[in-house]
Design an enzyme around this catalytic site. Structure first.
Site, short mmCIF file in Angstrom:
data_model
loop_
_atom_site.label_atom_id
_atom_site.label_comp_id
_atom_site.label_asym_id
_atom_site.label_seq_id
_atom_site.Cartn_x
_atom_site.Cartn_y
_atom_site.Cartn_z
N GLY B 38 -31.99 -58.54 -48.03
CA GLY B 38 -31.69 -57.18 -48.45
C GLY B 38 -32.77 -56.52 -49.29
O GLY B 38 -32.71 -55.32 -49.52
N CYS B 247 -11.79 -46.91 -23.11
CA CYS B 247 -12.95 -46.54 -22.31
C CYS B 247 -12.51 -46.14 -20.91
O CYS B 247 -11.73 -46.85 -20.27
CB CYS B 247 -13.95 -47.69 -22.26
SG CYS B 247 -15.30 -47.40 -21.09
N CYS B 250 -14.25 -48.92 -18.30
CA CYS B 250 -13.88 -50.33 -18.26
C CYS B 250 -12.55 -50.61 -18.98
O CYS B 250 -12.07 -51.72 -18.96
CB CYS B 250 -14.99 -51.18 -18.88
SG CYS B 250 -15.06 -51.09 -20.68
N CYS B 272 -17.63 -46.45 -23.32
CA CYS B 272 -18.31 -47.39 -24.21
C CYS B 272 -19.71 -46.89 -24.51
O CYS B 272 -20.42 -46.42 -23.62
CB CYS B 272 -18.44 -48.75 -23.54
SG CYS B 272 -16.89 -49.62 -23.38
N CYS B 278 -20.10 -52.56 -21.09
CA CYS B 278 -19.21 -51.81 -20.20
C CYS B 278 -19.46 -52.24 -18.75
O CYS B 278 -18.51 -52.48 -18.00
CB CYS B 278 -19.47 -50.31 -20.37
SG CYS B 278 -18.21 -49.26 -19.69
#
Lengths: 257, 295
Positions: B38, B247, B250, B272, B278
């Site tokens: 970080g 979606c 899919c 998606c 997808c």
């Protein structure tokens, strides 16, 4: 210096070897209000910056009663400890509220910021504290979510004071808190300040060039000129029986009513 | 899925476009970044053949790490086939000659713009994020000296002011992307503008996550299996986006959905954002529906 909250010894901080404050010593006790008066350029603000370590002192020392465990020389603390002290146990009120406030966020966030900085993580509690302080500052709590820019000058100044007092500091440093306000608003703010220092038993150092502020709020007064303290003592004593020629000039220049 | 046309390696360029000493400088910075999760490590950002803001940081990090055996996948807003993704993939194919793919499990290094694939990552994979502004405290504090001091002393309390403002004005935390996180319980980090939907994927991920900011000249990292916590309030905990739709292609209810406006009447559909995920699901459904056709 026993029982003192803050003890300043031979403090010197100059910007160019000449301008600033030189060789200043005084004690401040818990709950006591000290006014620093003097003309522009006499080193009043520098003194405030030096003793709060915003401008590191060049010589002399500042002792503060950290955690009620007795006086500690601030120079021996780490930078992190001094910053924590400044965030929690001290307040710093600036002349122009917009220098001391975060103007892009709401009044509530301004007040709650210090609480968040010390680890308060409950939104409901934060909001309650913020609205409590707003009410205490005689501002309508319904204005909690407004930006400080929507507030009048006097309200902004009160907001700045609330923002500083929310962590219950023991020492508040104020740099000309009333100077940029008009007379009636000044009177109201002074009234509020007087009430707060007695209610919360705050110790305060108030820098001003207005002797009326000193008369109204301060138990003791320092008179500064050319970077040095020329006279110090009880406020009434200084205003009623000034000894130093400069203080006499200052007192005599007040309009007599 | 791996229909990308093969691009010949152009031997006029050094492998990976950057010169070897630049790559070494970058790797040193990245090692430090991985060692201090970080923490933003400065590096000497180079001119790249595309403008700042188009992902020069991510490309430099990728260029310094990529090897001849790597398999490269590029994501742009979840998609494998947008202009940005295609061009970056072609760029690396040309300057390194490595194999490129659209499949997440096959890839060993994945430069991405603002998404983490829905397909779970595994050990040994590297995600590379492009970062516009690396400093999470910048909006709060314009001074670099001051923000560095705040990082050094872990003075992050004031970051909650932003969340407070969100709740005060919207009733909930309205920040939806670039949602600040604390890495390994120590440094505050901007996860680049990924949707906050992807924040939980950062937490304890087995893959190595690297972040490069070209203009800001900073790199930082989340090593594998590192704790990543999103900021929140006790009474307003961190949540991710949820959709009432699924979606259209899919039928997924778990993935991050893009809303697409189809006409002036406001007809819309949700699909998606991760095209590879997808596509995989659609292929599997087609297979299930007509298994004899596949044989």
């Amino acid at each position: 210096m026993t029982g003192a909250l803050l003890s300043v010894r031979n403090l010197t901080r100059t910007w160019d070897g000449v301008h600033g404050c030189r060789d200043v010593s005084f004690d401040l006790h818990p709950g006591e209000v000290l006014c620093v008066v003097g003309e522009s350029g006499s080193g009043k603000s520098t003194l405030l910056q030096a003793l709060s370590w915003q401008a590191e002192p060049q010589s002399g020392s500042v002792w503060y009663d950290v955690d009620r465990a007795g006086l500690v020389d601030l120079a021996t603390l780490t930078g992190a400890q001094r910053r924590l002290l400044a965030r929690t146990d001290w307040g710093f009120v600036r002349q122009h509220a917009r220098d001391g406030l975060r103007m892009q966020v709401s009044a509530g966030a301004n007040i709650a910021e210090r609480l968040m900085a010390v680890g308060q993580r409950h939104y409901g509690t934060l909001r309650e504290a913020a609205s409590g302080w707003l009410t205490r500052m005689e501002i309508d709590a319904a204005r909690l979510d407004e930006a400080p820019a929507a507030f009048s000058g006097g309200m902004q100044q009160r907001l700045q004071i609330a923002r500083n007092l929310v962590t219950h500091p023991r020492l508040v440093l104020m740099d000309e808190p009333t100077a940029s306000l008009d007379v009636s608003v000044q009177a109201r703010l002074l009234d509020l300040l007087r009430q707060l220092v007695t209610d919360l038993r705050l110790a305060a150092i108030i820098v001003t060039h207005d002797l009326a502020v000193a008369r109204l709020l301060a138990q003791r007064t320092l008179v500064m000129r050319g970077g040095e303290v020329v006279e110090s003592g009880l406020t009434d004593q200084i205003l009623d029986d000034p000894q130093h020629p400069y203080t006499q000039l200052l007192v005599s220049s007040i309009l007599q009513s | 899925m791996n229909a990308s046309p093969h691009v010949e390696r152009d031997a006029h360029y050094n492998f990976g476009y950057l010169d070897e000493s630049t790559k070494r400088m970058l790797r040193r910075a990245l090692l430090k970044a991985v060692a201090i999760p970080g923490y933003q490590v400065p590096f000497g950002s180079r001119e790249m053949p595309l403008p700042y803001g188009w992902g020069t940081g991510g490309i430099q990090v990728t260029a310094s790490l990529i090897g001849a055996q790597d398999v490269l996948k590029v994501i742009d807003q979840g998609s494998d086939d947008t202009t940005n993704a295609i061009n970056i993939r072609r760029f690396f194919a040309r300057v390194t000659g490595v194999r490129t793919t659209e499949s997440t499990p096959e890839a060993s290094i994945v430069p991405t713009r603002h998404r983490i694939p829905e397909t779970p990552l595994r050990e040994g994979q590297i995600m590379v994020f492009q970062v516009p502004i690396s400093e999470p405290l910048r909006w709060l504090e314009p001074s670099e000296t001051e923000t560095r001091t705040m990082h050094a002393l872990a003075e992050y309390g004031a970051m909650h002011v932003r969340l407070y403002e969100d709740i005060a004005h919207h009733g909930h935390i309205a920040t939806t992307y670039d949602y600040p996180v604390i890495v390994n319980g120590r440094y505050m980090m901007r996860p680049s503008p990924i949707p906050k939907f992807d924040n939980p994927k950062l937490d304890g991920n087995p893959a190595l996550m690297l972040f490069g900011a070209g203009r800001e000249k900073r790199v930082y990292a989340v090593p594998p299996y590192t704790r990543v916590a999103s900021l929140d309030f006790e009474d307003h905990p961190f949540t991710v986006e949820r959709w009432s739709e699924c979606c259209d292609l899919c039928g997924s209810r778990e993935s991050f959905l893009d809303e697409i406006i189809l006409d002036d009447q406001g007809t819309r559909r949700f699909v998606c954002s991760d095209t590879e995920y997808c596509g995989q699901r659609q292929a599997a459904q087609a297979h299930d529906a007509a298994p004899e056709d596949q044989a």
